[in-house]
Write an enzyme that holds these catalytic residues in place. Structure first.
Site, short mmCIF file in Angstrom:
data_model
loop_
_atom_site.label_atom_id
_atom_site.label_comp_id
_atom_site.label_asym_id
_atom_site.label_seq_id
_atom_site.Cartn_x
_atom_site.Cartn_y
_atom_site.Cartn_z
N GLU A 1 0.80 -1.22 0.00
CA GLU A 1 0.00 0.00 0.00
C GLU A 1 0.83 1.28 0.00
O GLU A 1 0.51 2.23 -0.70
CB GLU A 1 -0.94 0.01 1.23
CG GLU A 1 -2.08 -0.96 1.13
CD GLU A 1 -2.91 -0.98 2.40
OE1 GLU A 1 -3.40 0.08 2.80
OE2 GLU A 1 -3.07 -2.05 3.00
N ASP B 1 -2.30 -4.39 3.82
CA ASP B 1 -2.41 -4.57 5.27
C ASP B 1 -3.27 -5.77 5.64
O ASP B 1 -4.25 -6.10 4.95
CB ASP B 1 -2.99 -3.31 5.91
CG ASP B 1 -1.97 -2.18 5.98
OD1 ASP B 1 -0.77 -2.45 5.79
OD2 ASP B 1 -2.37 -1.03 6.24
N ASP C 1 -5.86 -6.58 7.34
CA ASP C 1 -7.16 -6.32 7.96
C ASP C 1 -8.22 -6.25 6.86
O ASP C 1 -7.92 -6.44 5.68
CB ASP C 1 -7.13 -5.04 8.80
CG ASP C 1 -6.64 -3.83 8.02
OD1 ASP C 1 -6.67 -3.86 6.77
OD2 ASP C 1 -6.23 -2.84 8.65
N GLU D 1 -9.79 -3.73 5.58
CA GLU D 1 -9.49 -2.67 4.62
C GLU D 1 -8.42 -3.13 3.64
O GLU D 1 -8.53 -2.95 2.42
CB GLU D 1 -9.03 -1.41 5.36
CG GLU D 1 -8.96 -0.17 4.50
CD GLU D 1 -10.28 0.56 4.42
OE1 GLU D 1 -10.37 1.50 3.61
OE2 GLU D 1 -11.23 0.20 5.14
N TYR E 1 1.95 -4.94 13.63
CA TYR E 1 0.84 -4.18 13.05
C TYR E 1 0.02 -3.49 14.13
O TYR E 1 -0.34 -4.10 15.13
CB TYR E 1 -0.05 -5.12 12.24
CG TYR E 1 -1.03 -4.39 11.35
CD1 TYR E 1 -0.60 -3.41 10.46
CD2 TYR E 1 -2.38 -4.70 11.39
CE1 TYR E 1 -1.49 -2.76 9.64
CE2 TYR E 1 -3.29 -4.06 10.57
CZ TYR E 1 -2.84 -3.07 9.70
OH TYR E 1 -3.74 -2.42 8.88
N ARG F 1 -2.97 -2.04 14.03
CA ARG F 1 -4.44 -2.08 14.04
C ARG F 1 -4.86 -3.48 14.50
O ARG F 1 -4.94 -4.41 13.71
CB ARG F 1 -5.00 -1.74 12.66
CG ARG F 1 -4.74 -0.30 12.26
CD ARG F 1 -5.44 0.08 10.96
NE ARG F 1 -5.20 1.48 10.65
CZ ARG F 1 -4.17 1.92 9.92
NH1 ARG F 1 -3.31 1.06 9.43
NH2 ARG F 1 -4.02 3.22 9.68
N HIS G 1 -4.75 -10.54 14.92
CA HIS G 1 -3.31 -10.30 15.02
C HIS G 1 -2.91 -10.24 16.48
O HIS G 1 -3.73 -10.16 17.38
CB HIS G 1 -2.94 -8.97 14.36
CG HIS G 1 -3.63 -8.71 13.07
ND1 HIS G 1 -3.53 -9.56 12.00
CD2 HIS G 1 -4.45 -7.70 12.68
CE1 HIS G 1 -4.26 -9.09 11.00
NE2 HIS G 1 -4.83 -7.97 11.40
#
Length: 608
Positions: free
Chosen positions: A9, A84, A86, A88, A290, A292, A334
């Protein structure tokens, strides 16, 4: 020509990962999302509501060049998408795969939760298919936010001049406004506490739980509390304090707001930098996992390394036990936020980080290490005095064993040492004082306490908290002011919530929003139908919009008791991209404007 293309990203992440891989790999960045819902069609929703809400995706503004570069690079090469880990990121991965015409059934998705060479090489060896349940969950979330954002924002802009509304944003604002109304309606109640003053300490009259003493009763107790004060009982008890678990997204934002005075948005930006990598002696290294996550779980490898570090540096007595219990509602996808390597101590990293990066890294590192250390042990002494039948007490505390406090102490417990005392001792107080108190209203939210409340109530996701609060705080919304870290709603913020309560109370509320998050989680797990979820919402929401369009009163700008110095027409209060300002009611014929002075702004924002 290199044989494999890895797509991530962010450009900084691409640079870091490229340094780990061999010449057969090329690493490029999508620079975030490459597609989004179109703003064309009925209502500008980008959704065909009559065809199962089929989305109309378009290349995002300014991304055509990036997409063309990715298409060119992907020709005749194996593509691995490393966005990422997740929902998103999964959605971005699917958009990239779709635009590049990749086979969705192929294993072209790789994930990792730390940007280190072993983690990247390990992920390369374990590609998987794109998780379409996660993608569908994110698509529904985006569609919900688009429908509410466009329909509700347009309505509020037209009717009451409010700039925006949102599924999570408006509920967060409602929490702030509801609390403010509770504070303003609060009537303080007088009560009394009583203290006896001795040479080396003060003792407090023991009041039963949930009771308050009125003035007359307090004066009677003071009168009857005569010397000597006889020690009736001494209780010595050992207590333990356990370390906190590693940070989650939510607790990291709360901690940084309280201890580092950082906003949620700033905290996440700094954490992103630490995650994506810092150049250390010519090599870029990710410093944390990570950021998030809603889990406090730790990997077996980290636990083993941490216990060895604790034993070597502090000794066996400081080695703790790993405790993990999955929190209800947690996705647990995670680990908790931790350093990628305990060898990269905050002291060693200080020269490579700026002040705020270092302070945040230090808290992440120390909290993760401390979570695996032994309990702190305190000796607490409670002494009870009898003064003519009136009971008083005083407490002392002494640290017996530091345990995890050697590394991480965010409560700063101080020793309170009492003099040598024995049961039956008689002491004379130099004074017995009544102390007048008043009950206090609840404290206004800070960013930290609002995030804590949102997480507790299940509103939104931890990864969205920072952006939600940042939106509410933005000057052009004019929903909140911030004073001494307290979030205070403006007149516009209060008006917005009142109108939402009147016309959208069945959707813009805590319970509905929390239930929607649970349903979105079910979609991501393949346990709920995404189209049905969207249709049920739409069919309930649109009649509310239609009703509000007819019945919500239109409110013009507030007219001030002051004439325009240019044309003589009344001045009005308007709201612009930089916040409220004063302008002429005769606009656009007259373009007089001026900034609001501080005293005017305070009055407008209802600051008390």
């Amino acid at each position: 020509m290199t044989e494999k293309l890895v797509i991530v990203e962010s450009p900084s992440k691409a640079k870091t990962i490229n340094s780990y891989l061999g010449k057969e790999y090329q690493v490029l960045s999508s620079v975030g999302h490459i597609r989004d819902l179109a703003t064309s069609g009925p209502g500008g929703l980008g959704l065909d509501v009559n065809n199962n809400f089929k989305p109309d995706y378009q290349i995002s503004k300014g991304k055509t060049k990036v997409v063309n570069e990715l298409k060119k690079a992907a020709k005749n090469r194996e593509v691995l998408i490393a966005t990422d880990p997740d929902r998103e990121g999964e959605a971005i991965a699917w958009h990239i795969a779709d635009v590049l015409n990749l086979d969705i059934d192929q294993k072209n998705r790789i994930v990792f939760t730390e940007i280190t060479k072993p983690a990247i090489l390990g992920a390369i060896d374990k590609p998987r298919e794109i998780d379409m349940d996660l993608v569908h969950s994110q698509e529904v979330r985006r569609a919900l936010d688009r429908i509410i954002g466009f329909k509700l924002s347009t309505l509020l802009q037209k009717k009451i001049k409010s700039k925006s509304a949102g599924r999570v944003q408006s509920v967060a604002l409602k929490l702030i406004v509801d609390l403010e109304k509770e504070i303003l309606a609060f009537i303080p109640e007088e009560y009394y506490e009583i203290e006896a003053v001795f040479e080396e300490f003060k003792a407090n009259y023991i009041i039963k739980a949930n009771q308050r003493i009125k003035k007359d009763e307090a004066m009677e107790i003071v009168k009857n509390s005569t010397n000597p004060f006889v020690i009736k009982d001494i209780e010595v008890k050992e207590t333990k304090r356990s370390p906190k678990p590693p940070f989650t997204t939510s607790t990291l934002q709360q901690d940084a707001n309280i201890n580092l005075n950082l906003s949620g948005a700033r905290t996440m930006a700094l954490a992103q930098q630490l995650y994506e990598g810092i150049e250390i002696d010519g090599e870029i290294t990710g410093l944390i996992t990570y950021m998030r996550t809603d889990s406090t779980r730790l990997s077996d490898i980290f636990i083993k390394d941490a216990l060895n570090v604790i034993k070597d540096k502090y000794g066996n007595d400081y080695v703790g036990t790993y405790h993990y219990e999955k929190k209800e509602g947690s996705q647990d996808a995670h680990e908790g936020i931790r350093p990628t390597s305990l060898k990269l101590t905050p002291k060693k990293m200080e020269q490579y980080l700026d002040k705020y990066q270092h302070r945040l890294y230090e808290r992440i590192y120390n909290r993760a290490l401390a979570s695996l250390m032994s309990n702190a042990i305190f000796e607490r002494t409670k002494v009870i005095f009898d003064a003519n039948g009136n009971l008083y007490d005083v407490s002392g505390v002494r640290e017996v064993f530091k345990g995890f406090l050697e590394v991480y102490d965010d409560q700063k417990t101080k020793d309170v040492i009492l003099p040598k005392l024995n049961v039956g001792d008689k002491l004379n107080a130099s004074a017995v004082n009544p102390i007048r108190k008043e009950t206090q209203p609840k404290s206004r939210y800070t960013e930290a306490s609002l995030i804590k409340e949102m997480e507790k109530l299940g509103i939104g996701r931890p990864s969205t908290y920072a952006q939600t609060i940042q939106t509410l705080k933005s000057a052009d919304r004019n929903y909140l002011t911030v004073e001494k870290k307290k979030l205070i709603p403006t007149k516009q913020g209060i008006l917005t919530v009142e109108q939402l309560d009147e016309f959208f109370k069945d959707i813009i509320n805590v319970n509905y929003t929390s239930a929607m998050e649970e349903n979105l989680d079910k979609v991501s797990e393949g346990k709920a139908d995404d189209i049905k979820l969207l249709a049920d919402f739409y069919n309930a929401f649109i009649p509310m919009i239609d009703h509000a369009n007819i019945n919500m009163k239109k409110i013009g700008p507030e007219v001030l008791d002051e004439a325009c110095p240019l044309c003589g027409q009344p001045l009005v209060l308007r709201n612009g991209k930089n916040g409220p300002f004063i302008g002429c009611s005769n606009f656009p014929t007259c373009r007089y404007t001026r900034n609001i002075e501080k005293n005017e702004k305070n009055e407008e924002n209802n600051i008390i």
